[in-house]
Design a protein around this motif. Structure first.
Motif, PDB file in Angstrom:
ATOM      1  N   ALA A 176     106.432  36.084 179.813  1.00 25.09           N
ATOM      2  CA  ALA A 176     105.506  37.179 179.504  1.00 25.09           C
ATOM      3  C   ALA A 176     104.374  37.192 180.516  1.00 25.09           C
ATOM      4  N   VAL A 177     104.042  38.371 180.939  1.00 22.70           N
ATOM      5  CA  VAL A 177     102.911  38.524 181.839  1.00 22.70           C
ATOM      6  C   VAL A 177     101.767  39.100 181.020  1.00 22.70           C
ATOM      7  N   LEU A 178     100.697  38.380 180.938  1.00 20.83           N
ATOM      8  CA  LEU A 178      99.552  38.845 180.178  1.00 20.83           C
ATOM      9  C   LEU A 178      98.567  39.520 181.121  1.00 20.83           C
ATOM     10  N   LEU A 179      98.281  40.754 180.818  1.00 21.11           N
ATOM     11  CA  LEU A 179      97.303  41.485 181.603  1.00 21.11           C
ATOM     12  C   LEU A 179      95.930  41.303 180.969  1.00 21.11           C
ATOM     13  N   PRO A 180      94.898  41.253 181.767  1.00 21.85           N
ATOM     14  CA  PRO A 180      93.561  41.102 181.177  1.00 21.85           C
ATOM     15  C   PRO A 180      93.219  42.313 180.313  1.00 21.85           C
ATOM     16  N   VAL A 181      92.651  42.036 179.167  1.00 26.69           N
ATOM     17  CA  VAL A 181      92.247  43.095 178.250  1.00 26.69           C
ATOM     18  C   VAL A 181      90.787  43.415 178.512  1.00 26.69           C
ATOM     19  N   CYS A 182      90.512  44.694 178.676  1.00 27.68           N
ATOM     20  CA  CYS A 182      89.142  45.122 178.942  1.00 27.68           C
ATOM     21  C   CYS A 182      88.442  45.372 177.608  1.00 27.68           C
ATOM     22  N   VAL A 183      87.598  44.463 177.194  1.00 26.33           N
ATOM     23  CA  VAL A 183      86.851  44.595 175.945  1.00 26.33           C
ATOM     24  C   VAL A 183      85.451  45.075 176.296  1.00 26.33           C
ATOM     25  N   LEU A 184      85.080  46.179 175.676  1.00 20.72           N
ATOM     26  CA  LEU A 184      83.774  46.785 175.945  1.00 20.72           C
ATOM     27  C   LEU A 184      82.832  46.552 174.774  1.00 20.72           C
ATOM     28  N   PRO A 185      81.532  46.401 175.033  1.00 21.17           N
ATOM     29  CA  PRO A 185      80.568  46.329 173.930  1.00 21.17           C
ATOM     30  C   PRO A 185      80.386  47.703 173.297  1.00 21.17           C
ATOM     31  N   LEU A 241      89.845  53.538 170.177  1.00 19.47           N
ATOM     32  CA  LEU A 241      88.484  53.003 170.205  1.00 19.47           C
ATOM     33  C   LEU A 241      88.456  51.517 169.843  1.00 19.47           C
ATOM     34  N   ARG A 242      89.172  51.142 168.795  1.00 24.08           N
ATOM     35  CA  ARG A 242      89.139  49.748 168.339  1.00 24.08           C
ATOM     36  C   ARG A 242      89.896  48.814 169.283  1.00 24.08           C
ATOM     37  N   ASP A 243      90.884  49.351 170.003  1.00 24.88           N
ATOM     38  CA  ASP A 243      91.561  48.532 171.013  1.00 24.88           C
ATOM     39  C   ASP A 243      90.602  48.168 172.136  1.00 24.88           C
ATOM     40  N   LYS A 244      89.790  49.145 172.555  1.00 26.28           N
ATOM     41  CA  LYS A 244      88.884  48.932 173.689  1.00 26.28           C
ATOM     42  C   LYS A 244      87.552  48.323 173.268  1.00 26.28           C
ATOM     43  N   ILE A 245      87.120  48.640 172.022  1.00 25.73           N
ATOM     44  CA  ILE A 245      85.826  48.153 171.515  1.00 25.73           C
ATOM     45  C   ILE A 245      86.082  47.515 170.141  1.00 25.73           C
ATOM     46  N   PRO A 246      86.603  46.274 170.114  1.00 22.13           N
ATOM     47  CA  PRO A 246      86.994  45.635 168.853  1.00 22.13           C
ATOM     48  C   PRO A 246      85.855  45.436 167.856  1.00 22.13           C
ATOM     49  N   GLU A 247      84.649  45.512 168.339  1.00 13.32           N
ATOM     50  CA  GLU A 247      83.454  45.363 167.513  1.00 13.32           C
ATOM     51  C   GLU A 247      83.343  46.472 166.454  1.00 13.32           C
ATOM     52  N   ILE A 248      83.992  47.616 166.696  1.00 13.93           N
ATOM     53  CA  ILE A 248      83.928  48.757 165.771  1.00 13.93           C
ATOM     54  C   ILE A 248      84.594  48.377 164.458  1.00 13.93           C
ATOM     55  N   LEU A 249      83.861  48.560 163.373  1.00 17.00           N
ATOM     56  CA  LEU A 249      84.376  48.259 162.040  1.00 17.00           C
ATOM     57  C   LEU A 249      85.194  49.425 161.495  1.00 17.00           C
ATOM     58  N   GLU A 250      84.694  50.650 161.738  1.00 18.44           N
ATOM     59  CA  GLU A 250      85.354  51.837 161.185  1.00 18.44           C
ATOM     60  C   GLU A 250      84.973  53.065 162.008  1.00 18.44           C
ATOM     61  N   VAL A 251      85.847  54.068 161.976  1.00 14.77           N
ATOM     62  CA  VAL A 251      85.563  55.355 162.596  1.00 14.77           C
ATOM     63  C   VAL A 251      85.641  56.402 161.490  1.00 14.77           C
ATOM     64  N   GLU A 252      84.574  57.178 161.343  1.00 17.50           N
ATOM     65  CA  GLU A 252      84.514  58.203 160.301  1.00 17.50           C
ATOM     66  C   GLU A 252      84.388  59.574 160.944  1.00 17.50           C
ATOM     67  N   GLN A 253      84.805  60.572 160.174  1.00 21.15           N
ATOM     68  CA  GLN A 253      84.713  61.955 160.632  1.00 21.15           C
ATOM     69  C   GLN A 253      83.606  62.669 159.871  1.00 21.15           C
ATOM     70  N   ILE A 254      82.747  63.359 160.618  1.00 25.99           N
ATOM     71  CA  ILE A 254      81.749  64.202 159.973  1.00 25.99           C
ATOM     72  C   ILE A 254      82.345  65.597 159.903  1.00 25.99           C
ATOM     73  N   LEU A 255      82.253  66.207 158.739  1.00 26.09           N
ATOM     74  CA  LEU A 255      82.809  67.541 158.565  1.00 26.09           C
ATOM     75  C   LEU A 255      81.802  68.584 159.010  1.00 26.09           C
TER      76      LEU A 255
END
Length: 126
Positions: free
Chosen positions: A6-15, A75-89
């Protein structure tokens, strides 16, 4: 025997910042725009990102699926810190997007235009 390594590519984790959320949203926007929609960041409330789906995406019956399975996953793949994503109507009009309400808005605009002053171009003083 064939061995695969397996080749592991670096994961780009953003704040979690507005700039980084916008950066990730920019990645999904082309797909949304292809279907007549878009997405806007409304706010970040702690670890919760609040988004507003716009255009065709805002009134689409699949908007929750688009938000949760598409946008939130990215979003959560790139910014794992995110707990939830909500939609405003869309509460600006309070109207559901359907033919009857479109006709009501057209009538309102027509009547409003009847009572406005005629447009006059600005005067230019030399």
């Amino acid at each position: 025997m064939l061995m695969l390594s397996a080749v592991l590519l670096p994961v780009c984790v953003l704040p979690l910042t507005e700039e980084n959320v916008e950066r990730v949203l920019d990645e999904v926007r082309p797909s949304l725009m292809a279907d007549g929609g878009n997405v806007a960041l409304h706010e970040i409330d702690g670890l919760v990102v609040v988004l507003k789906l716009q255009g065709a995406c805002g009134s689409c019956p699949s908007s929750t699926m688009t938000l949760k399975m598409g946008i939130e996953t990215r979003l959560r793949d790139k910014i794992p810190e995110i707990l939830e994503v909500e939609q405003i109507l869309d509460i600006e009009t309070g109207l559901e997007l359907n033919e009857e309400n479109v006709e009501k808005v057209k009538t309102f605009i027509f009547i409003t235009c009847l009572f406005e002053e005629p447009y006059s171009s600005p005067s230019f003083v030399a």
